[in-house]
Design an enzyme around this catalytic site. Sequence first.
Site, short mmCIF file in Angstrom:
data_model
loop_
_atom_site.label_atom_id
_atom_site.label_comp_id
_atom_site.label_asym_id
_atom_site.label_seq_id
_atom_site.Cartn_x
_atom_site.Cartn_y
_atom_site.Cartn_z
N ASP A 194 0.82 -1.20 0.29
CA ASP A 194 0.50 -0.14 -0.11
C ASP A 194 1.10 0.77 0.23
O ASP A 194 2.51 0.91 0.32
CB ASP A 194 -1.06 0.47 1.56
CG ASP A 194 -2.27 0.64 1.56
OD1 ASP A 194 -2.60 1.44 0.01
OD2 ASP A 194 -1.49 2.25 2.38
N ASP A 223 -1.20 -0.10 5.82
CA ASP A 223 -1.87 0.04 7.44
C ASP A 223 -3.49 -0.01 7.84
O ASP A 223 -3.67 0.50 8.83
CB ASP A 223 -1.32 1.35 7.20
CG ASP A 223 -2.30 2.70 6.35
OD1 ASP A 223 -2.69 3.53 6.89
OD2 ASP A 223 -2.12 1.97 4.40
N ASP A 267 -0.21 4.74 1.10
CA ASP A 267 -0.21 6.00 2.15
C ASP A 267 -0.38 5.64 3.46
O ASP A 267 -1.19 4.60 3.90
CB ASP A 267 -1.47 7.02 1.81
CG ASP A 267 -1.47 8.35 2.46
OD1 ASP A 267 -0.60 8.42 3.12
OD2 ASP A 267 -1.56 9.41 2.05
#
Length: 243
Positions: free
Chosen positions: A24, A179, A26
Amino acid sequence: MPHHEDNNFSAPPEEHDFSALLFDMDGTIFDSTAAIVKYWKQLGKEIGVDGDHILETSHGRRSVDVLAIHAPHLANWDYVCTAEGQIPINYGQDAVEVPGSRSLLDKLESAGAPWAIVTSGTRPLVTGWLDVMKLAHPKYLVTAEEVETGKPDPACYRLGAKRLNHSNTDPSQILVLEDAPAGVKAGKAAGYKVVALATTHDIGRLREAGADWIVRDMRSVTMSRWDSKSGKVRVEVRDALVV
């Protein structure tokens, strides 16, 4: 970022071999939360919706899906790509690297190991941020406009594996680094192993999403070996959450 004082990040080191790594962006490679907050608050003013209300459910989701709820007339790729492409330009100073991410990406890229970015952002957003942050550009990207349904649907991560020529690889040999709970769920739904970084979300939600390991940041994830003959990356995960 979340507070970790009450959690025990002291699990002994583990090494595992993987055929591909899917990141991923951000919250995983860097954290642009401050920039995204400004973006959604400004956009909220323009569409007459409270920015804080939008932000409650926007992280880890595609802008087109968020806009489909709050401003359906703007939920199209032409608008979203143009708007997101301006974020790194207007708010570039507000992003910070996730500790350890630059080192890991540089090592993977230097070795020629298979890795890709799979993100809920559009291509203009991704390339803009990588340029602003001066981070390694992967040869392969999967961006928001390329999949019909965003995370937690696993299609994006499966497409990432396909682009790295690992569609038929044992799913347990693919490592996802995430995240957001939605992204963790997407990786697990694809059958992949998932390292969750506790950089933006509550640890309880990451556990509920099914993460195999939870770490504070990317300093806990390192490439210890790349075997070009077997095509395997040996990854060490250390100081993970003790559960």
